[in-house]
Design a protein around this motif. Structure first.
Motif, short mmCIF file in Angstrom:
data_model
loop_
_atom_site.label_atom_id
_atom_site.label_comp_id
_atom_site.label_asym_id
_atom_site.label_seq_id
_atom_site.Cartn_x
_atom_site.Cartn_y
_atom_site.Cartn_z
N LYS A 48 -0.75 9.07 14.53
CA LYS A 48 -0.01 7.81 14.51
C LYS A 48 -0.75 6.73 13.73
O LYS A 48 -0.13 5.79 13.26
CB LYS A 48 0.23 7.33 15.94
CG LYS A 48 1.25 8.15 16.72
CD LYS A 48 1.57 7.50 18.05
CE LYS A 48 2.69 8.25 18.77
NZ LYS A 48 3.07 7.59 20.04
N ARG A 49 -2.06 6.88 13.58
CA ARG A 49 -2.85 5.84 12.93
C ARG A 49 -3.20 6.22 11.50
O ARG A 49 -3.53 7.37 11.20
CB ARG A 49 -4.15 5.61 13.70
CG ARG A 49 -3.94 4.98 15.07
CD ARG A 49 -5.28 4.77 15.78
NE ARG A 49 -5.10 4.15 17.08
CZ ARG A 49 -6.09 3.88 17.93
NH1 ARG A 49 -7.33 4.21 17.59
NH2 ARG A 49 -5.85 3.31 19.08
N ASP A 77 8.15 -1.64 10.55
CA ASP A 77 8.03 -0.17 10.58
C ASP A 77 6.69 0.30 11.13
O ASP A 77 6.52 1.49 11.39
CB ASP A 77 8.21 0.41 9.17
CG ASP A 77 9.62 0.22 8.62
OD1 ASP A 77 10.57 0.31 9.42
OD2 ASP A 77 9.75 -0.02 7.41
N TYR A 78 5.76 -0.61 11.31
CA TYR A 78 4.43 -0.21 11.76
C TYR A 78 3.78 -1.36 12.54
O TYR A 78 4.27 -2.50 12.54
CB TYR A 78 3.53 0.17 10.57
CG TYR A 78 3.42 -0.91 9.52
CD1 TYR A 78 2.51 -1.96 9.66
CD2 TYR A 78 4.23 -0.90 8.39
CE1 TYR A 78 2.40 -2.96 8.70
CE2 TYR A 78 4.13 -1.90 7.41
CZ TYR A 78 3.22 -2.91 7.59
OH TYR A 78 3.13 -3.91 6.64
N HIS A 79 2.70 -1.04 13.21
CA HIS A 79 1.92 -2.03 13.96
C HIS A 79 0.54 -2.13 13.31
O HIS A 79 -0.04 -1.11 12.93
CB HIS A 79 1.78 -1.62 15.43
CG HIS A 79 3.08 -1.21 16.07
ND1 HIS A 79 4.05 -2.11 16.44
CD2 HIS A 79 3.57 0.02 16.38
CE1 HIS A 79 5.07 -1.47 16.96
NE2 HIS A 79 4.81 -0.17 16.94
N ILE A 94 -3.25 0.85 10.64
CA ILE A 94 -1.84 0.61 10.86
C ILE A 94 -1.27 1.83 11.58
O ILE A 94 -1.67 2.97 11.32
CB ILE A 94 -1.08 0.30 9.55
CG1 ILE A 94 -1.39 1.34 8.48
CG2 ILE A 94 -1.42 -1.07 9.06
CD1 ILE A 94 -0.67 1.07 7.16
N GLU A 95 -0.36 1.59 12.48
CA GLU A 95 0.13 2.63 13.38
C GLU A 95 1.65 2.58 13.42
O GLU A 95 2.25 1.50 13.39
CB GLU A 95 -0.45 2.38 14.78
CG GLU A 95 -0.12 3.41 15.82
CD GLU A 95 -0.80 3.10 17.15
OE1 GLU A 95 -1.39 4.01 17.74
OE2 GLU A 95 -0.73 1.93 17.58
N ARG A 96 2.27 3.73 13.47
CA ARG A 96 3.72 3.78 13.68
C ARG A 96 4.06 4.93 14.60
O ARG A 96 3.36 5.95 14.66
CB ARG A 96 4.49 3.88 12.36
CG ARG A 96 4.23 5.09 11.52
CD ARG A 96 5.13 5.04 10.28
NE ARG A 96 4.97 6.22 9.45
CZ ARG A 96 5.72 6.49 8.39
NH1 ARG A 96 6.69 5.63 8.04
NH2 ARG A 96 5.53 7.57 7.68
N TRP A 140 2.10 9.45 10.70
CA TRP A 140 1.96 9.56 9.25
C TRP A 140 1.80 11.04 8.93
O TRP A 140 0.85 11.69 9.36
CB TRP A 140 0.74 8.77 8.77
CG TRP A 140 0.77 7.33 9.21
CD1 TRP A 140 0.26 6.82 10.37
CD2 TRP A 140 1.36 6.24 8.52
NE1 TRP A 140 0.49 5.47 10.45
CE2 TRP A 140 1.16 5.07 9.31
CE3 TRP A 140 2.02 6.09 7.29
CZ2 TRP A 140 1.61 3.81 8.94
CZ3 TRP A 140 2.46 4.83 6.91
CH2 TRP A 140 2.26 3.72 7.72
N TYR A 194 -0.06 7.79 0.80
CA TYR A 194 0.38 6.45 1.19
C TYR A 194 -0.40 5.39 0.43
O TYR A 194 -1.63 5.36 0.45
CB TYR A 194 0.23 6.26 2.70
CG TYR A 194 1.04 7.26 3.49
CD1 TYR A 194 2.41 7.07 3.67
CD2 TYR A 194 0.44 8.40 4.02
CE1 TYR A 194 3.17 8.00 4.38
CE2 TYR A 194 1.19 9.33 4.73
CZ TYR A 194 2.55 9.12 4.90
OH TYR A 194 3.30 10.04 5.60
#
Length: 230
Positions: A71-72, A102-104, A112-114, A118, A141
């Motif tokens: 996720k990160r 779309d992400y944190h 950045i995390e979603r 990823w 990315y």
């Protein structure tokens, strides 16, 4: 594969402490030594950045990053000031650009995390059965972002290169104090012979710590929490 990092806007003349604070710490009230002290501050700042293993002043970066199915997505510089652009590919003209919803962003940790993660950017080795090649992830990315601390001198009020309008100091006090401490050490040893470790005058004997190229223990202790683990 490691991240491919390009510095878009670089910091110059980095000073992790102000001349005024250094002079106050040394109890110097005139400007006779300003040039020397400024040179010492810049040298000390460079040594500190080398020791912590990262650039501390605000810069903007473009980075092409691999991902590992988590996720990160870890950025190569921190603390992050702002994420400017994120693309699901390396071509900013054709690839999908993510929005901030779309992400944190974890600014202090620099990732950045979603929720959907990823995608693992592995390369596969063809054979009778295709299998992944270890440590051969490719950069997929593309992220442009600002990272680093605003130094004691502040930031130009008209500059938004790092994605923010903030101008006040964000450099931790420990790092500034470490710089002042290192400059103090440089100042007091500037006229001493570098290979002299002890001296005796009458009944008074002085012994100096041997010069090993390392920072003073007190300075390293203040910098320990800020050393890069990447």
């Amino acid at each position: 594969m490691n991240a491919i990092v390009t510095v878009l806007t670089s910091a110059t003349g980095v000073m992790l402490a102000s001349l005024a604070d250094v002079k106050d710490a040394l109890d110097i009230t005139d400007d006779r030594y300003d040039e020397t002290l400024t040179r010492f501050i810049k040298r000390a700042s460079g040594r500190i950045e080398t020791h912590v293993g990262r650039t501390l002043a605000v810069q903007t970066y473009q980075s092409v990053l691999p991902a590992y199915g988590r996720k990160r997505l870890t950025l190569p510089a921190y603390p992050v000031r702002a994420v400017l652009r994120v693309f699901e590919g390396t071509d900013t003209g054709t690839e999908n650009e993510l929005t901030s919803t779309d992400y944190h962003l974890n600014k202090e940790a620099g990732f950045i995390e979603r929720d959907e993660g990823w995608a693992w950017t592995l390369q596969a080795k063809p054979d009778v059965i295709t299998f992944p090649e270890p440590s051969q992830e490719y950069g997929k990315y593309l992220v442009e972002f600002g990272a680093g601390y605003i130094l004691p001198a502040g930031k130009d009020s008209g500059s938004t290169d790092d994605g923010t309008t903030s101008t006040g100091q964000t450099l931790p006090q420990d790092i500034e104090d470490a710089c002042i401490g290192l400059v103090r050490s440089m100042w007091h040893s500037r006229k001493r012979e570098t290979d002299l470790v002890s001296k005796k005058v009458g009944d008074i004997a002085l012994t100096w710590q041997a010069q090993t190229g390392e920072l003073p223990d007190s300075v390293m202790a203040m910098l320990a929490p800020y050393r890069s683990v990447i």
